[in-house]
Design a protein around this motif. Sequence first.
Motif, mmCIF file in Angstrom:
data_model
loop_
_atom_site.group_PDB
_atom_site.id
_atom_site.type_symbol
_atom_site.label_atom_id
_atom_site.label_comp_id
_atom_site.label_asym_id
_atom_site.label_seq_id
_atom_site.Cartn_x
_atom_site.Cartn_y
_atom_site.Cartn_z
ATOM 1 N N VAL A 167 7.986 -11.372 63.134
ATOM 2 C CA VAL A 167 8.375 -10.115 62.487
ATOM 3 C C VAL A 167 9.052 -9.206 63.504
ATOM 4 C CG1 VAL A 167 7.518 -8.079 61.269
ATOM 5 C CG2 VAL A 167 6.426 -10.299 60.899
ATOM 6 N N ILE A 168 10.193 -8.678 63.136
ATOM 7 C CA ILE A 168 10.909 -7.738 64.007
ATOM 8 C C ILE A 168 10.108 -6.435 64.090
ATOM 9 C CG2 ILE A 168 12.328 -6.820 62.132
ATOM 10 C CD1 ILE A 168 14.690 -6.699 64.137
ATOM 11 N N PRO A 169 9.948 -5.866 65.277
ATOM 12 C CA PRO A 169 9.220 -4.592 65.389
ATOM 13 C C PRO A 169 9.888 -3.484 64.565
ATOM 14 C CG PRO A 169 9.578 -5.585 67.550
ATOM 15 C CD PRO A 169 10.382 -6.381 66.580
ATOM 16 N N LYS A 170 9.059 -2.592 64.024
ATOM 17 C CA LYS A 170 9.572 -1.536 63.141
ATOM 18 C C LYS A 170 10.685 -0.720 63.787
ATOM 19 C CE LYS A 170 5.735 -0.649 60.046
ATOM 20 N NZ LYS A 170 4.780 0.347 59.567
ATOM 21 N N GLY A 171 10.502 -0.320 65.026
ATOM 22 C CA GLY A 171 11.518 0.490 65.692
ATOM 23 C C GLY A 171 12.833 -0.252 65.846
ATOM 24 N N LEU A 172 12.766 -1.517 66.206
ATOM 25 C CA LEU A 172 13.970 -2.332 66.365
ATOM 26 C C LEU A 172 14.624 -2.587 65.006
ATOM 27 C CD1 LEU A 172 15.871 -3.891 68.199
ATOM 28 C CD2 LEU A 172 14.268 -5.827 68.098
ATOM 29 N N ARG A 173 13.799 -2.732 63.978
ATOM 30 C CA ARG A 173 14.311 -2.959 62.627
ATOM 31 C C ARG A 173 15.225 -1.808 62.190
ATOM 32 N NH1 ARG A 173 9.732 -2.953 59.004
ATOM 33 N NH2 ARG A 173 9.173 -4.860 60.087
ATOM 34 N N ILE A 174 14.926 -0.599 62.598
ATOM 35 C CA ILE A 174 15.765 0.560 62.256
ATOM 36 C C ILE A 174 17.171 0.384 62.822
ATOM 37 C CG2 ILE A 174 16.086 3.042 62.666
ATOM 38 C CD1 ILE A 174 12.963 3.229 62.556
ATOM 39 N N TYR A 175 17.271 -0.022 64.078
ATOM 40 C CA TYR A 175 18.580 -0.242 64.700
ATOM 41 C C TYR A 175 19.313 -1.406 64.026
ATOM 42 C CZ TYR A 175 17.014 2.845 68.461
ATOM 43 O OH TYR A 175 16.567 3.917 69.184
ATOM 44 N N TYR A 176 18.566 -2.462 63.729
ATOM 45 C CA TYR A 176 19.145 -3.633 63.065
ATOM 46 C C TYR A 176 19.750 -3.236 61.716
ATOM 47 C CZ TYR A 176 19.268 -8.135 60.628
ATOM 48 O OH TYR A 176 19.654 -9.236 59.909
ATOM 49 N N TYR A 177 18.978 -2.528 60.904
ATOM 50 C CA TYR A 177 19.467 -2.117 59.582
ATOM 51 C C TYR A 177 20.610 -1.113 59.673
ATOM 52 C CZ TYR A 177 15.913 -4.695 57.047
ATOM 53 O OH TYR A 177 15.141 -5.691 56.525
ATOM 54 N N ASN A 178 20.612 -0.295 60.693
ATOM 55 C CA ASN A 178 21.723 0.647 60.876
ATOM 56 C C ASN A 178 23.024 -0.110 61.144
ATOM 57 O OD1 ASN A 178 22.814 3.377 61.152
ATOM 58 N ND2 ASN A 178 23.123 2.770 63.294
ATOM 59 N N GLU A 179 22.960 -1.142 61.978
ATOM 60 C CA GLU A 179 24.155 -1.951 62.245
ATOM 61 C C GLU A 179 24.596 -2.698 60.983
ATOM 62 O OE1 GLU A 179 26.212 -1.935 64.796
ATOM 63 O OE2 GLU A 179 24.965 -0.609 66.004
#
Length: 123
Positions: free
Chosen positions: A6-18
């Motif tokens: 599972v991708i960490p929540k904080g990193l997931r934010i950057y991923y979804y932004n891209e």
Amino acid sequence: MKFNTVIPKGLRIYYYNELKLYRNFLHKGELSTAWYHLERTHILGQSYPIEHSYTHWLMLKFGLRQRNIKEVFGQVIRLLVGGWKSFIDHVPIGNTGGSDVPPLKKMELSPDLAHILNKYRKN
């Protein structure tokens, strides 16, 4: 051996932004900028099987839209092997994921992505 699921929540934010930036530029027809953000999505998500595979799926669809046979073939190969390599955290950090670069080539990170990934990298 460490396993990534599972991708960490904080990193997931950057991923979804891209991903959002990719979709916005794709919708506007700004294909080179859309691809740039899709590559950044790959870099951010490549250590996590779901995100990694999903990014390659989007790259495959992009290649199909462009009728780019090299990209399509390259993405099919990456879809077959990328997810399990993420699961065991055996990915070349910084690799942009397109068929224009070798699948196992480690690449230099931009300073902003290096900063983001260093916050979430497992040791």
